[in-house]
Scaffold this motif. Structure first.
Motif, PDB file in Angstrom:
ATOM      1  N   GLU A 134       1.749  -3.064  -3.263  1.00  0.00           N
ATOM      2  CA  GLU A 134       0.919  -4.170  -3.764  1.00  0.00           C
ATOM      3  C   GLU A 134       1.758  -5.419  -4.004  1.00  0.00           C
ATOM      4  OE1 GLU A 134       1.035  -1.107  -6.658  1.00  0.00           O
ATOM      5  OE2 GLU A 134       0.986  -0.695  -4.523  1.00  0.00           O
ATOM      6  N   ILE A 135       2.983  -5.216  -4.496  1.00  0.00           N
ATOM      7  CA  ILE A 135       3.857  -6.365  -4.769  1.00  0.00           C
ATOM      8  C   ILE A 135       4.300  -7.011  -3.456  1.00  0.00           C
ATOM      9  CG2 ILE A 135       6.104  -7.070  -5.693  1.00  0.00           C
ATOM     10  CD1 ILE A 135       5.701  -5.158  -7.991  1.00  0.00           C
ATOM     11  N   GLN A 136       4.629  -6.186  -2.444  1.00  0.00           N
ATOM     12  CA  GLN A 136       4.981  -6.742  -1.136  1.00  0.00           C
ATOM     13  C   GLN A 136       3.856  -7.639  -0.627  1.00  0.00           C
ATOM     14  OE1 GLN A 136       6.096  -2.636   0.562  1.00  0.00           O
ATOM     15  NE2 GLN A 136       7.206  -4.043   1.880  1.00  0.00           N
ATOM     16  N   VAL A 137       2.629  -7.128  -0.654  1.00  0.00           N
ATOM     17  CA  VAL A 137       1.481  -7.886  -0.137  1.00  0.00           C
ATOM     18  C   VAL A 137       1.278  -9.171  -0.924  1.00  0.00           C
ATOM     19  CG1 VAL A 137      -1.027  -7.856   0.201  1.00  0.00           C
ATOM     20  CG2 VAL A 137       0.350  -5.851   0.841  1.00  0.00           C
ATOM     21  N   GLU A 138       1.325  -9.077  -2.257  1.00  0.00           N
ATOM     22  CA  GLU A 138       1.130 -10.267  -3.097  1.00  0.00           C
ATOM     23  C   GLU A 138       2.192 -11.331  -2.803  1.00  0.00           C
ATOM     24  OE1 GLU A 138      -1.498 -10.996  -4.826  1.00  0.00           O
ATOM     25  OE2 GLU A 138      -2.335  -9.037  -4.330  1.00  0.00           O
ATOM     26  N   ARG A 139       3.460 -10.895  -2.618  1.00  0.00           N
ATOM     27  CA  ARG A 139       4.529 -11.863  -2.326  1.00  0.00           C
ATOM     28  C   ARG A 139       4.303 -12.540  -0.974  1.00  0.00           C
ATOM     29  NH1 ARG A 139       9.838  -8.332  -4.252  1.00  0.00           N
ATOM     30  NH2 ARG A 139       9.559  -8.612  -6.501  1.00  0.00           N
ATOM     31  N   LEU A 140       3.826 -11.771   0.018  1.00  0.00           N
ATOM     32  CA  LEU A 140       3.572 -12.365   1.336  1.00  0.00           C
ATOM     33  C   LEU A 140       2.443 -13.386   1.258  1.00  0.00           C
ATOM     34  CD1 LEU A 140       3.932  -9.177   3.560  1.00  0.00           C
ATOM     35  CD2 LEU A 140       5.465 -11.151   3.551  1.00  0.00           C
ATOM     36  N   GLY A 145       2.233 -17.545   2.588  1.00  0.00           N
ATOM     37  CA  GLY A 145       0.922 -18.055   2.971  1.00  0.00           C
ATOM     38  C   GLY A 145       0.193 -17.210   4.006  1.00  0.00           C
ATOM     39  N   TRP A 146       0.544 -15.952   4.097  1.00  0.00           N
ATOM     40  CA  TRP A 146      -0.092 -15.080   5.088  1.00  0.00           C
ATOM     41  C   TRP A 146      -1.485 -14.678   4.596  1.00  0.00           C
ATOM     42  CZ3 TRP A 146       3.903 -10.948   7.147  1.00  0.00           C
ATOM     43  CH2 TRP A 146       4.995 -11.623   7.696  1.00  0.00           C
ATOM     44  N   SER A 147      -2.322 -14.254   5.547  1.00  0.00           N
ATOM     45  CA  SER A 147      -3.608 -13.661   5.167  1.00  0.00           C
ATOM     46  C   SER A 147      -3.342 -12.233   4.676  1.00  0.00           C
ATOM     47  CB  SER A 147      -4.553 -13.614   6.373  1.00  0.00           C
ATOM     48  OG  SER A 147      -4.094 -12.644   7.313  1.00  0.00           O
ATOM     49  N   ARG A 148      -4.285 -11.703   3.891  1.00  0.00           N
ATOM     50  CA  ARG A 148      -4.116 -10.334   3.397  1.00  0.00           C
ATOM     51  C   ARG A 148      -4.039  -9.345   4.566  1.00  0.00           C
ATOM     52  NH1 ARG A 148      -4.166  -7.597  -1.201  1.00  0.00           N
ATOM     53  NH2 ARG A 148      -4.572  -9.491  -2.405  1.00  0.00           N
ATOM     54  N   ALA A 149      -4.850  -9.570   5.601  1.00  0.00           N
ATOM     55  CA  ALA A 149      -4.847  -8.651   6.755  1.00  0.00           C
ATOM     56  C   ALA A 149      -3.482  -8.650   7.441  1.00  0.00           C
ATOM     57  CB  ALA A 149      -5.937  -9.051   7.749  1.00  0.00           C
ATOM     58  N   ASP A 150      -2.893  -9.844   7.628  1.00  0.00           N
ATOM     59  CA  ASP A 150      -1.571  -9.941   8.270  1.00  0.00           C
ATOM     60  C   ASP A 150      -0.506  -9.270   7.400  1.00  0.00           C
ATOM     61  OD1 ASP A 150      -2.524 -11.251  10.478  1.00  0.00           O
ATOM     62  OD2 ASP A 150      -1.866 -13.242   9.836  1.00  0.00           O
ATOM     63  N   ALA A 151      -0.574  -9.513   6.101  1.00  0.00           N
ATOM     64  CA  ALA A 151       0.416  -8.945   5.179  1.00  0.00           C
ATOM     65  C   ALA A 151       0.336  -7.417   5.186  1.00  0.00           C
ATOM     66  CB  ALA A 151       0.190  -9.485   3.768  1.00  0.00           C
ATOM     67  N   GLU A 152      -0.887  -6.892   5.105  1.00  0.00           N
ATOM     68  CA  GLU A 152      -1.051  -5.433   5.084  1.00  0.00           C
ATOM     69  C   GLU A 152      -0.619  -4.810   6.412  1.00  0.00           C
ATOM     70  OE1 GLU A 152      -5.101  -4.974   3.827  1.00  0.00           O
ATOM     71  OE2 GLU A 152      -4.578  -5.191   1.700  1.00  0.00           O
ATOM     72  N   ALA A 153      -0.884  -5.509   7.529  1.00  0.00           N
ATOM     73  CA  ALA A 153      -0.484  -4.986   8.844  1.00  0.00           C
ATOM     74  C   ALA A 153       1.041  -4.946   8.970  1.00  0.00           C
ATOM     75  CB  ALA A 153      -1.084  -5.849   9.960  1.00  0.00           C
ATOM     76  N   ARG A 154       1.719  -5.992   8.477  1.00  0.00           N
ATOM     77  CA  ARG A 154       3.180  -6.033   8.566  1.00  0.00           C
ATOM     78  C   ARG A 154       3.803  -4.922   7.715  1.00  0.00           C
ATOM     79  NH1 ARG A 154       7.256  -9.837   9.895  1.00  0.00           N
ATOM     80  NH2 ARG A 154       5.660 -10.675  11.276  1.00  0.00           N
ATOM     81  N   VAL A 155       3.286  -4.723   6.521  1.00  0.00           N
ATOM     82  CA  VAL A 155       3.797  -3.655   5.658  1.00  0.00           C
ATOM     83  C   VAL A 155       3.559  -2.296   6.313  1.00  0.00           C
ATOM     84  CG1 VAL A 155       3.502  -2.488   3.433  1.00  0.00           C
ATOM     85  CG2 VAL A 155       3.590  -4.993   3.520  1.00  0.00           C
ATOM     86  N   ALA A 156       2.373  -2.105   6.896  1.00  0.00           N
ATOM     87  CA  ALA A 156       2.017  -0.816   7.504  1.00  0.00           C
ATOM     88  C   ALA A 156       2.857  -0.514   8.743  1.00  0.00           C
ATOM     89  CB  ALA A 156       0.533  -0.805   7.869  1.00  0.00           C
ATOM     90  N   ALA A 157       3.373  -1.562   9.402  1.00  0.00           N
ATOM     91  CA  ALA A 157       4.170  -1.371  10.625  1.00  0.00           C
ATOM     92  C   ALA A 157       5.569  -0.853  10.322  1.00  0.00           C
ATOM     93  CB  ALA A 157       4.267  -2.690  11.404  1.00  0.00           C
ATOM     94  N   GLN A 158       5.975  -0.906   9.032  1.00  0.00           N
ATOM     95  CA  GLN A 158       7.306  -0.455   8.643  1.00  0.00           C
ATOM     96  C   GLN A 158       7.244   0.952   8.059  1.00  0.00           C
ATOM     97  OE1 GLN A 158       8.593  -3.658   5.980  1.00  0.00           O
ATOM     98  NE2 GLN A 158       9.531  -4.704   7.704  1.00  0.00           N
ATOM     99  N   ALA A 159       8.417   1.546   7.864  1.00  0.00           N
ATOM    100  CA  ALA A 159       8.488   2.872   7.225  1.00  0.00           C
ATOM    101  C   ALA A 159       7.850   2.788   5.838  1.00  0.00           C
ATOM    102  CB  ALA A 159       9.936   3.316   7.095  1.00  0.00           C
ATOM    103  N   ASP A 160       7.267   3.904   5.377  1.00  0.00           N
ATOM    104  CA  ASP A 160       6.696   3.853   4.038  1.00  0.00           C
ATOM    105  C   ASP A 160       7.798   4.034   2.993  1.00  0.00           C
ATOM    106  OD1 ASP A 160       7.123   6.619   3.654  1.00  0.00           O
ATOM    107  OD2 ASP A 160       5.135   7.121   4.417  1.00  0.00           O
ATOM    108  N   ARG A 161       7.425   3.776   1.736  1.00  0.00           N
ATOM    109  CA  ARG A 161       8.416   3.784   0.648  1.00  0.00           C
ATOM    110  C   ARG A 161       9.131   5.120   0.552  1.00  0.00           C
ATOM    111  NH1 ARG A 161       5.889   2.231  -4.887  1.00  0.00           N
ATOM    112  NH2 ARG A 161       8.073   2.066  -5.515  1.00  0.00           N
ATOM    113  N   GLU A 162       8.392   6.211   0.705  1.00  0.00           N
ATOM    114  CA  GLU A 162       8.998   7.543   0.566  1.00  0.00           C
ATOM    115  C   GLU A 162      10.070   7.771   1.614  1.00  0.00           C
ATOM    116  OE1 GLU A 162       5.701   6.925   0.266  1.00  0.00           O
ATOM    117  OE2 GLU A 162       5.833   7.168  -1.918  1.00  0.00           O
ATOM    118  N   GLU A 163       9.790   7.331   2.867  1.00  0.00           N
ATOM    119  CA  GLU A 163      10.785   7.500   3.940  1.00  0.00           C
ATOM    120  C   GLU A 163      12.053   6.723   3.622  1.00  0.00           C
ATOM    121  OE1 GLU A 163       9.218   7.449   8.226  1.00  0.00           O
ATOM    122  OE2 GLU A 163       7.588   6.532   7.078  1.00  0.00           O
ATOM    123  N   ARG A 164      11.879   5.477   3.162  1.00  0.00           N
ATOM    124  CA  ARG A 164      13.050   4.655   2.840  1.00  0.00           C
ATOM    125  C   ARG A 164      13.829   5.250   1.678  1.00  0.00           C
ATOM    126  NH1 ARG A 164      10.150   0.007   4.526  1.00  0.00           N
ATOM    127  NH2 ARG A 164       9.167  -0.119   2.492  1.00  0.00           N
TER     128      ARG A 164
END
Length: 200
Positions: A134-140, A145-164
């Motif tokens: 949620e913090i990643q998305v809010e910062r984006l 100035g990204w849209s919520r859809a773009d921000a969520e897509a960029r976060v989803a394209a990366q490894a999830d928190r547990e993997e990292r």
């Protein structure tokens, strides 16, 4: 001492890298090298244009990052082809910087996709800058100035928190103040220096 630094988009990884620089680390910034290897006139840019066509160039002949991003962020196969061109070039340049560092230096490789590209095992330690999604998305939304859809897509394209976090030697939480972050980074850097000096 070879250290990998990673974290999701908008996690504050660049801030951590800046603090590490102040503390005396040598930073190898994969994003910066990714720009260097596709400067006009480089073999890297020629290879990208050959793979993706002239539409990824600006009128001035430089790489049109938004145009290329629009292609690769929605197409996993295209992204893999791009990574196949860039990653060997970036690694070669990183090796040059590392070779020029002092023998007792803490060399920190700032690699956004360290976990995704399976590089965690190549380092003496891995630092993961971590914040909730949620913090990643809010910062984006707020900072870029990204849209919520773009921000969520960029976060989803990366490894999830547990993997990292699973790949981390040290997790650096970045949900507090800048001072909190500096304190934690200083603590981790001190531990890295002492580990490097004892040869553990």
């Amino acid at each position: 001492m070879r250290v990998g630094l990673t974290g999701g988009v908008a996690s504050g990884k660049s801030t951590v890298a800046a603090i590490l620089t102040e503390l005396g680390a040598v930073i190898v910034d994969a994003d910066q090298l990714a720009r260097e290897v596709v400067e006009p006139g480089t073999p890297g840019l020629a290879a990208v244009v050959q793979e993706f066509g002239d539409t990824v160039l600006t009128e001035e002949g430089t790489l049109d990052r938004p145009a290329l991003g629009a292609v690769v962020f929605t197409d996993q196969d295209a992204r893999r082809r791009l990574e196949g061109i860039l990653h060997p070039l970036i690694r070669a340049r990183a090796a040059e910087i590392e070779a020029a560092a002092e023998p007792d230096a803490v060399v920190v490789h700032d690699i956004p996709l360290l976990v995704e590209t399976g590089q965690a095992g190549q380092f003496d330690a891995v630092l993961v800058v971590d914040v909730p999604v949620e913090i990643q998305v809010e910062r984006l939304l707020r900072d870029r100035g990204w849209s919520r859809a773009d921000a969520e897509a960029r976060v989803a394209a990366q490894a999830d928190r547990e993997e990292r976090r699973a790949a981390a030697t040290y997790v650096i939480e970045n949900t507090g103040t800048r001072e909190d972050l500096r304190d934690r980074v200083t603590e981790v850097f001190t531990a890295l220096v002492s580990t490097g000096s004892t040869g553990d």
